[in-house]
Scaffold this motif. Sequence first.
Motif, PDB file in Angstrom:
ATOM      1  N   TYR A 230      13.023   4.522  10.153  1.00 23.44           N
ATOM      2  CA  TYR A 230      12.505   4.618  11.534  1.00 23.44           C
ATOM      3  C   TYR A 230      13.316   3.774  12.509  1.00 23.44           C
ATOM      4  CZ  TYR A 230      10.080   0.079  11.189  1.00 23.44           C
ATOM      5  OH  TYR A 230       9.789  -1.263  11.068  1.00 23.44           O
TER       6      TYR A 230
ATOM      7  N   LYS B 104      15.827  -0.158   2.104  1.00 26.55           N
ATOM      8  CA  LYS B 104      14.469   0.229   1.684  1.00 26.55           C
ATOM      9  C   LYS B 104      14.423   1.734   1.410  1.00 26.55           C
ATOM     10  CE  LYS B 104      11.782  -3.496   3.739  1.00 26.55           C
ATOM     11  NZ  LYS B 104      10.602  -3.909   4.505  1.00 26.55           N
TER      12      LYS B 104
ATOM     13  N   VAL C 128       0.850  -1.200   0.000  1.00 29.99           N
ATOM     14  CA  VAL C 128       0.000   0.000   0.000  1.00 29.99           C
ATOM     15  C   VAL C 128       0.885   1.250   0.000  1.00 29.99           C
ATOM     16  CG1 VAL C 128      -1.694   1.313   1.335  1.00 29.99           C
ATOM     17  CG2 VAL C 128      -1.887  -1.169   1.217  1.00 29.99           C
TER      18      VAL C 128
ATOM     19  N   ASN D 228       9.589  -8.120   3.657  1.00 34.23           N
ATOM     20  CA  ASN D 228       9.154  -7.876   2.267  1.00 34.23           C
ATOM     21  C   ASN D 228       9.421  -6.434   1.843  1.00 34.23           C
ATOM     22  OD1 ASN D 228       7.047  -6.972   4.149  1.00 34.23           O
ATOM     23  ND2 ASN D 228       5.875  -6.502   2.309  1.00 34.23           N
TER      24      ASN D 228
HETATM   25  P1  NAP Z   1       3.128  -4.156   3.595  1.00 31.08           P
HETATM   26  O1  NAP Z   1       3.313  -2.691   3.866  1.00 31.08           O
HETATM   27  O2  NAP Z   1       3.493  -4.688   2.276  1.00 31.08           O
HETATM   28  O3  NAP Z   1       3.911  -4.978   4.690  1.00 31.08           O
HETATM   29  C1  NAP Z   1       3.950  -4.571   5.997  1.00 31.08           C
HETATM   30  C2  NAP Z   1       5.177  -3.677   6.279  1.00 31.08           C
HETATM   31  O4  NAP Z   1       4.979  -3.026   7.531  1.00 31.08           O
HETATM   32  C3  NAP Z   1       6.471  -4.449   6.462  1.00 31.08           C
HETATM   33  O5  NAP Z   1       7.116  -4.683   5.237  1.00 31.08           O
HETATM   34  C4  NAP Z   1       7.269  -3.560   7.393  1.00 31.08           C
HETATM   35  O6  NAP Z   1       8.141  -2.733   6.639  1.00 31.08           O
HETATM   36  C5  NAP Z   1       6.214  -2.686   8.074  1.00 31.08           C
HETATM   37  N1  NAP Z   1       6.218  -2.941   9.520  1.00 31.08           N
HETATM   38  C6  NAP Z   1       6.052  -4.149  10.124  1.00 31.08           C
HETATM   39  N2  NAP Z   1       6.118  -3.974  11.467  1.00 31.08           N
HETATM   40  C7  NAP Z   1       6.348  -2.654  11.684  1.00 31.08           C
HETATM   41  C8  NAP Z   1       6.528  -1.869  12.857  1.00 31.08           C
HETATM   42  N3  NAP Z   1       6.491  -2.416  14.092  1.00 31.08           N
HETATM   43  N4  NAP Z   1       6.731  -0.548  12.717  1.00 31.08           N
HETATM   44  C9  NAP Z   1       6.766   0.024  11.490  1.00 31.08           C
HETATM   45  N5  NAP Z   1       6.613  -0.668  10.338  1.00 31.08           N
HETATM   46  C10 NAP Z   1       6.402  -1.993  10.443  1.00 31.08           C
HETATM   47  O7  NAP Z   1       1.613  -4.485   3.910  1.00 31.08           O
HETATM   48  P2  NAP Z   1       0.373  -3.892   3.117  1.00 31.08           P
HETATM   49  O8  NAP Z   1      -0.454  -5.019   2.653  1.00 31.08           O
HETATM   50  O9  NAP Z   1       0.812  -2.868   2.161  1.00 31.08           O
HETATM   51  O10 NAP Z   1      -0.446  -3.177   4.287  1.00 31.08           O
HETATM   52  C11 NAP Z   1       0.014  -1.927   4.823  1.00 31.08           C
HETATM   53  C12 NAP Z   1      -0.990  -1.435   5.868  1.00 31.08           C
HETATM   54  O11 NAP Z   1      -2.222  -1.137   5.219  1.00 31.08           O
HETATM   55  C13 NAP Z   1      -1.297  -2.468   6.950  1.00 31.08           C
HETATM   56  O12 NAP Z   1      -1.382  -1.814   8.182  1.00 31.08           O
HETATM   57  C14 NAP Z   1      -2.661  -2.986   6.536  1.00 31.08           C
HETATM   58  O13 NAP Z   1      -3.379  -3.496   7.622  1.00 31.08           O
HETATM   59  C15 NAP Z   1      -3.267  -1.725   5.949  1.00 31.08           C
HETATM   60  N6  NAP Z   1      -4.394  -1.944   5.022  1.00 31.08           N
HETATM   61  C16 NAP Z   1      -5.555  -1.280   5.301  1.00 31.08           C
HETATM   62  C17 NAP Z   1      -6.634  -1.402   4.464  1.00 31.08           C
HETATM   63  C18 NAP Z   1      -7.883  -0.646   4.775  1.00 31.08           C
HETATM   64  O14 NAP Z   1      -8.922  -0.863   4.141  1.00 31.08           O
HETATM   65  N7  NAP Z   1      -7.835   0.274   5.746  1.00 31.08           N
HETATM   66  C19 NAP Z   1      -6.549  -2.245   3.319  1.00 31.08           C
HETATM   67  C20 NAP Z   1      -5.338  -2.891   3.042  1.00 31.08           C
HETATM   68  C21 NAP Z   1      -4.256  -2.737   3.921  1.00 31.08           C
HETATM   69  P3  NAP Z   1       9.475  -2.053   7.323  1.00 31.08           P
HETATM   70  O15 NAP Z   1      10.624  -2.887   6.896  1.00 31.08           O
HETATM   71  O16 NAP Z   1       9.461  -0.694   6.736  1.00 31.08           O
HETATM   72  O17 NAP Z   1       9.281  -2.107   8.801  1.00 31.08           O
END
Ligand code: NAP
Length: 401
Positions: A258, A242, A218, A383
């Motif tokens: 961060y 990254k 996202v 990832n």
């Molecule tokens: P993503 O960003 O591809 O993967 C998750 C990333 O979060 C990881 O690569 C990691 O990157 C980071 N992360 C993990 N733990 C962390 C921490 N403690 N502090 C800071 N960063 C951390 O996943 P995505 O599918 O794109 O989803 C991103 C966000 O969008 C998620 O929170 C998801 O729940 C949300 N989302 C919301 C909706 C909605 O409708 N509201 C829909 C889809 C997704 P780093 O190496 O940078 O830490």
Amino acid sequence: MNYLCDFCKLLPLGNHQPPTGLQETGNHAYAPEGGEAKYTHFFFLPTLSFLLCTMAPSSYKRIVLNSRPVADIEPDTFRTEVAPFSQLKAGEGQVVVQCTYLSLDPAMRGYIRDVRSYLPPVQIGEVMRAAGLGVVVQAGPGSKLKVGDYVSGAWGMQEYAVAKDKHLEKLELPAGIEPLDYLNVLGSSGLTAYFGLKDIGQLKAGEKLVVSGAAGSVGTIACQLGKAAGAKVYAIAGGPEKCKWLEQEIGVEKALDYKSPSFFADVKKHVGYLDVYFDNVGGDILDFMLTRLNKDARIVLCGAISQYNAVKPNGLKAYMNLISQRATLRGFIVMDYEDRYPEALAALRKGLVSGSIKRKFHLVEGGIEEAPKALPMLFSGGNTGKLVVRVSNEPSVRAKL
Ligand code: NAP
């Protein structure tokens, strides 16, 4: 024009163009413009295809919820079940789909929590909820889909599934679009970035946008849509690699690590104050961003991945800045925008085809049993870009199973 042979689409060769200077005159047959058919597409393909088509597996694997983790996902959170393939029969308006790719999403941690949310929790023993791509291998009576159609849908973590037509989307694959795009830019990630920025963030040209989780699925798209909207985009991600990628490939103004001890000072120095904060991570980073708001700032609460494994999520301390800066903090769920998906998809497709939106996948090989093992990568930052698992290459079965 993208051309798909009836036979080749069932083989790993997938989409391909007719040979240069030739036009298609039938299945696997080509001719020079206006001439007679004299070239055949690899002659052995129909035979090989037929052989593969008649080899139905006797069983298939599915991943079910085994136990609810208290904090992090554990090795015994999921288990594999093997079921007889003969159980899968496409009824009226249904098809049997062979899964090719599965999407892994942070929301899965929420699906296995037994709490009230926007979707019911997955129950112990149930197939784990997941979105995927696949190919129709059997079409039931009255189905509008055909054997060989590429589809996306949420049939869960299983190699094969029976699904209703109405729960599947037949993939359109014009030039410049790949099936995997439907799990990323043209799937939930792209739609989330689009509506989050446009409707919740109300981002305008010239504003400062900060995106956390920026190297993820996202986040990467939100950064690129922000740039296309004329904003100054700042990215937050874990680690120098990254951050380098976000600056050099995605083209953000500045990427901030961060995990660096100087992170908070770096934000103050490079960003100063922001207009829109697209938050994917929550926790301490969100709390700090509340101290960096311009007047009338908008905070897009998209996700809070830093808190998904927490037994008790951290609360916010700096929220009073919302009052002094007349700021808005608003959550949203992408599914609520279903009526407007066509608008978003048109914009996202255009971005992909023009090259203004770049896609990046982190592809896990090894089949469906890798899905539960790869899922924790989302929480450790393993990832970059969209995390997907390759479940199978292409269909190994066809109709009449
Ligand atoms: P993503 O960003 O591809 O993967 C998750 C990333 O979060 C990881 O690569 C990691 O990157 C980071 N992360 C993990 N733990 C962390 C921490 N403690 N502090 C800071 N960063 C951390 O996943 P995505 O599918 O794109 O989803 C991103 C966000 O969008 C998620 O929170 C998801 O729940 C949300 N989302 C919301 C909706 C909605 O409708 N509201 C829909 C889809 C997704 P780093 O190496 O940078 O830490």
